[in-house]
Design a protein around this motif. Structure first.
Motif, PDB file in Angstrom:
ATOM      1  N   GLU A 184       0.842  -1.330  -0.089  1.00  0.00           N
ATOM      2  CA  GLU A 184      -0.125  -0.071   0.028  1.00  0.00           C
ATOM      3  C   GLU A 184       0.817   1.269   0.009  1.00  0.00           C
ATOM      4  O   GLU A 184       0.641   2.125  -0.781  1.00  0.00           O
ATOM      5  N   ARG A 225      -2.082  -2.259  -6.607  1.00  0.00           N
ATOM      6  CA  ARG A 225      -2.390  -1.309  -5.347  1.00  0.00           C
ATOM      7  C   ARG A 225      -2.680  -0.027  -5.970  1.00  0.00           C
ATOM      8  O   ARG A 225      -3.405   0.797  -5.359  1.00  0.00           O
ATOM      9  N   ILE A 255      -5.821   0.302  -7.505  1.00  0.00           N
ATOM     10  CA  ILE A 255      -6.750   0.485  -6.637  1.00  0.00           C
ATOM     11  C   ILE A 255      -7.133   1.826  -5.787  1.00  0.00           C
ATOM     12  O   ILE A 255      -8.230   2.420  -5.370  1.00  0.00           O
ATOM     13  N   GLN A 256      -5.925   2.261  -5.208  1.00  0.00           N
ATOM     14  CA  GLN A 256      -5.509   3.203  -4.339  1.00  0.00           C
ATOM     15  C   GLN A 256      -5.714   4.785  -5.204  1.00  0.00           C
ATOM     16  O   GLN A 256      -6.235   5.702  -4.644  1.00  0.00           O
ATOM     17  N   TYR A 271      -2.518 -10.903   2.661  1.00  0.00           N
ATOM     18  CA  TYR A 271      -3.450 -10.075   1.926  1.00  0.00           C
ATOM     19  C   TYR A 271      -4.338 -10.862   1.093  1.00  0.00           C
ATOM     20  O   TYR A 271      -3.925 -11.976   0.584  1.00  0.00           O
ATOM     21  N   TRP A 307      -7.150  -9.083  -2.150  1.00  0.00           N
ATOM     22  CA  TRP A 307      -7.334  -7.994  -2.432  1.00  0.00           C
ATOM     23  C   TRP A 307      -8.642  -8.169  -3.398  1.00  0.00           C
ATOM     24  O   TRP A 307      -8.923  -7.578  -4.496  1.00  0.00           O
ATOM     25  N   ASP A 364     -11.935  -8.362  -3.600  1.00  0.00           N
ATOM     26  CA  ASP A 364     -13.098  -7.438  -3.453  1.00  0.00           C
ATOM     27  C   ASP A 364     -12.859  -6.114  -4.187  1.00  0.00           C
ATOM     28  O   ASP A 364     -13.476  -5.645  -4.929  1.00  0.00           O
ATOM     29  N   GLU A 365     -11.475  -5.438  -3.738  1.00  0.00           N
ATOM     30  CA  GLU A 365     -10.964  -4.137  -4.464  1.00  0.00           C
ATOM     31  C   GLU A 365     -10.611  -4.322  -5.674  1.00  0.00           C
ATOM     32  O   GLU A 365     -11.045  -3.352  -6.532  1.00  0.00           O
ATOM     33  N   ARG A 418     -12.016  -6.109  -7.985  1.00  0.00           N
ATOM     34  CA  ARG A 418     -13.454  -6.497  -8.766  1.00  0.00           C
ATOM     35  C   ARG A 418     -13.880  -5.091  -9.401  1.00  0.00           C
ATOM     36  O   ARG A 418     -14.401  -5.036 -10.449  1.00  0.00           O
ATOM     37  N   GLY A 419     -13.253  -4.118  -8.581  1.00  0.00           N
ATOM     38  CA  GLY A 419     -13.906  -2.503  -9.054  1.00  0.00           C
ATOM     39  C   GLY A 419     -12.889  -2.024 -10.050  1.00  0.00           C
ATOM     40  O   GLY A 419     -13.217  -0.471 -10.116  1.00  0.00           O
TER      41      GLY A 419
END
Length: 267
Positions: free
Chosen positions: A76, A108, A111-112, A185, A187, A189-190, A192-193
């Motif tokens: 992260e 990451r 995602i972030q 870890y 990830w 669910d994250e 997926r978006g």
């Protein structure tokens, strides 16, 4: 090995410094190496990718040309570093490609900081720690700071010895990275978006089973139906399983650069 760089430097990001090198011209592609490595880990594929775009090879926290950082190593925080680097370089957004450890950082980052990532390429990148083969997971779990000395016989140390600002910091890198490798870890669910186009690449003899790459592809909506004659059944995402590629050579396989370039050229 890659050609001489047009630009190289140290970027101050989030209280540390990241070494980077720039190859070629065109749309920017941030290139992130695997564990214990540096941009050299991609060998001739750096030049192959830079033939059609600007490749920005980054040495992650405490790796390669980046001075050892006094902080824990986490996916992260390294993703935040890449986002800060994109801004530091004055880029509105960039394509991001990562292999293994670098794939986790690339994922990451997407995602972030999705607004900074145009297209995403993930090579040999599980979406959860248990996505790798059990023997690979066990090997990572068995590593600790004590492997610093025996790893001095490895090709990764040979490169580190040539390019690191302070070669005596090798144990710092090993301690930070082996701690990260023991960090669990998931990830799913994250991931997926993710909204940007994603290319998932794995070898058919990789450290993660091909079924995990397929699972990731399906998570994004790919592989759900026949594409139809007009390709209307396809998503924007792509999956590539490279034949005869392992976790230890996929990064230098000529087919990797060819596959990635064909994907990015669509944009």
């Amino acid at each position: 090995m890659a050609s001489p760089t047009a630009t190289s430097g140290l970027a101050p990001v989030n209280g540390i410094e990241l070494g980077y090198q720039v190859f070629g011209e065109g749309d920017p592609l941030i290139l992130l190496h695997g564990g214990f490595g540096s941009v050299e880990m991609f060998g001739p594929n750096v030049d192959a990718l830079a033939a059609g775009r600007q490749v920005i090879g980054v040495d992650l926290q405490s790796h390669g040309r980046s001075p050892a950082a006094d902080r824990p190593m986490r996916f992260e925080t390294m993703a935040d570093d890449i986002a800060a680097l994109i801004s530091h370089l004055g880029l509105e957004k960039a394509d991001v490609m990562g292999f293994s450890l670098g794939g986790g950082v690339a994922l990451r980052t997407a995602i972030q900081h999705p607004s900074l990532v145009r297209w995403l390429v993930l090579v040999s990148t599980p979406i959860r720690r248990s996505g790798s083969y059990p023997e690979m997971e066990a090997a990572m779990a068995s590593m600790g700071p004590e492997v610093a000395e025996p790893m001095k016989q490895s090709p990764m140390y040979e490169v580190y010895q040539r390019i690191a600002p302070r070669v005596d910091d090798w144990p710092v890198l090993v301690k930070q990275l082996t701690s990260l490798l023991n960090h669990d870890y998931d990830w799913t669910d994250e991931a997926r978006g993710l909204s940007m186009p994603v290319l998932i690449v794995a070898g058919d003899a990789d450290g993660l089973p091909p079924r995990h790459a397929v699972e990731f592809f399906e998570l994004l909506g790919g592989g759900q139906r026949d594409a139809s004659w007009d390709r209307s059944g396809m998503t924007q995402h792509r999956l590539a399983i490279l034949p005869g590629a392992t976790h230890y050579d996929i990064n230098v396989a000529p087919a990797l650069a060819t596959t990635v370039a064909a994907f990015l050229d669509q944009g």
